[in-house]
Design an enzyme around this catalytic site. Sequence first.
Site, PDB file in Angstrom:
ATOM      1  N   GLU A 128       0.821  -1.218   0.000  1.00  0.00           N
ATOM      2  CA  GLU A 128       0.000   0.000   0.000  1.00  0.00           C
ATOM      3  C   GLU A 128       0.852   1.264   0.000  1.00  0.00           C
ATOM      4  OE1 GLU A 128      -2.870  -0.524  -0.725  1.00  0.00           O
ATOM      5  OE2 GLU A 128      -3.665  -2.301   0.267  1.00  0.00           O
ATOM      6  N   HIS A 166      -7.065  -2.988   9.869  1.00  0.00           N
ATOM      7  CA  HIS A 166      -8.272  -3.743   9.509  1.00  0.00           C
ATOM      8  C   HIS A 166      -9.168  -3.904  10.748  1.00  0.00           C
ATOM      9  CE1 HIS A 166      -5.968  -5.996   5.995  1.00  0.00           C
ATOM     10  NE2 HIS A 166      -6.087  -4.699   5.787  1.00  0.00           N
ATOM     11  N   GLU A 171     -17.648  12.502  22.220  1.00  0.00           N
ATOM     12  CA  GLU A 171     -16.412  13.206  21.866  1.00  0.00           C
ATOM     13  C   GLU A 171     -15.894  12.893  20.462  1.00  0.00           C
ATOM     14  OE1 GLU A 171     -13.623  13.432  25.082  1.00  0.00           O
ATOM     15  OE2 GLU A 171     -15.191  14.090  26.446  1.00  0.00           O
ATOM     16  N   HIS A 190      -2.701   2.327   8.308  1.00  0.00           N
ATOM     17  CA  HIS A 190      -3.787   1.528   7.732  1.00  0.00           C
ATOM     18  C   HIS A 190      -3.973   0.285   8.586  1.00  0.00           C
ATOM     19  CE1 HIS A 190      -6.217  -0.843   5.047  1.00  0.00           C
ATOM     20  NE2 HIS A 190      -5.237  -1.701   4.786  1.00  0.00           N
ATOM     21  N   HIS A 229     -12.761  -3.497   3.817  1.00  0.00           N
ATOM     22  CA  HIS A 229     -11.300  -3.690   3.911  1.00  0.00           C
ATOM     23  C   HIS A 229     -10.727  -3.115   5.209  1.00  0.00           C
ATOM     24  CE1 HIS A 229      -7.175  -3.621   1.699  1.00  0.00           C
ATOM     25  NE2 HIS A 229      -6.996  -3.528   3.004  1.00  0.00           N
TER      26      HIS A 229
HETATM   27  P1  13P Z   1       1.115  -5.453   3.090  1.00  0.00           P
HETATM   28  O1  13P Z   1       1.536  -6.721   3.799  1.00  0.00           O
HETATM   29  O2  13P Z   1       1.665  -5.376   1.699  1.00  0.00           O
HETATM   30  O3  13P Z   1       1.392  -4.233   3.931  1.00  0.00           O
HETATM   31  O4  13P Z   1      -0.462  -5.546   2.874  1.00  0.00           O
HETATM   32  C1  13P Z   1      -1.344  -5.627   3.963  1.00  0.00           C
HETATM   33  C2  13P Z   1      -2.624  -4.926   3.704  1.00  0.00           C
HETATM   34  O5  13P Z   1      -3.341  -4.640   4.642  1.00  0.00           O
HETATM   35  C3  13P Z   1      -3.005  -4.580   2.322  1.00  0.00           C
HETATM   36  O6  13P Z   1      -4.076  -3.696   2.293  1.00  0.00           O
HETATM   37 ZN    ZN Z   2      -5.290  -3.707   4.143  1.00  0.00          ZN
END
Ligand code: 13P
Ligand code: ZN
Length: 301
Positions: free
Chosen positions: A141, A167, A195, A165, A236
């Site tokens: 990413e 999940h 808040e 980023h 995602h």
């Molecule tokens: P990477 O292992 O390449 O960082 O990918 C993980 C991920 O969350 C892709 O969206």
């Molecule tokens: Zn991801």
Amino acid sequence: MEVISSAQDALAKGAAAIKDTVSGAAVENQPFMKGFVRLCADGWLQGWHERNGGNLTYRMTDDEIKACKPFFNANPDEWVNMGVQADNLRGAYFVTTGSGRYMRNVQLDPAHNVGIVEINEVGDAWRIVWGLTDGGKPTSEFPSHFMNHSVRVDATDGECRVIYHAHPDNVIALTKVMPLDAREITRALWKAMTECIVVFPMGVGVVEWMVPGGADIAHATSELMKTYDAAIWAQHGLFCSGPDFDTTFGLMHTIEKAAKIHGQALMMNGCSGEFLNTIDDDGLRAIAHDFNLTINESFLD
Ligand code: 13P
Ligand code: ZN
């Protein structure tokens, strides 16, 4: 003669190993690297990083680059084109997690799981200058992180340094049942917990489902990051930005917690969004007034 040359080989290997250890420790002991590693460990403990899920990048300051440069690789690899370009990040240095490497393992071996990359003078390619040992590469990413850094640097007068980023379960679950609309999702999150509007007064952007890891999703996300400091990727995860690790982690944590509360309240309510008690729009306006916030007015009725 053979004995001498194998002794010389052993000495050279020993010297290289000592140099690696010294350079690893010197960079790993920098405060910014400790903050980076701590965020990875904290995200893992929250359950946001199954397998290799999620990634983190940090734009280094000039002083940090200066302190680490003596320990950079003597012969950096080739430049790798990113498929995206940014003028305001020419020559920048980023710390990045490795593609396919696990957040869970970062704390155990930062130099293996994390690296420092330099951006070229055109602003369209990276090369590894430290870490990501054993053939590692920056996160898949990286184009999204890079474009998000670029727009957040502009939007914050250079203050933004961190893009994260993850999940997180509840944010992802919400995108299965709610319209993929920034206004609707932001309003649900703002009203979940008092808040929230203080933590993300501009709201949260939403990117419809897209193939991850390329230039298209990078451009779509960075368009939204011109307005928001966080953007959801449907089915995602979530991207958050901030000036430091605490603020960025706190933003991720707050959005995920609000999504959890909204989801739990929906379930308690037989999946109806008509809650008996909620924060009305005048309540949100009153928080904005008392906390002196510039909020996204277009998200209020
Ligand atoms: P990477 O292992 O390449 O960082 O990918 C993980 C991920 O969350 C892709 O969206
Ligand atoms: Zn991801």
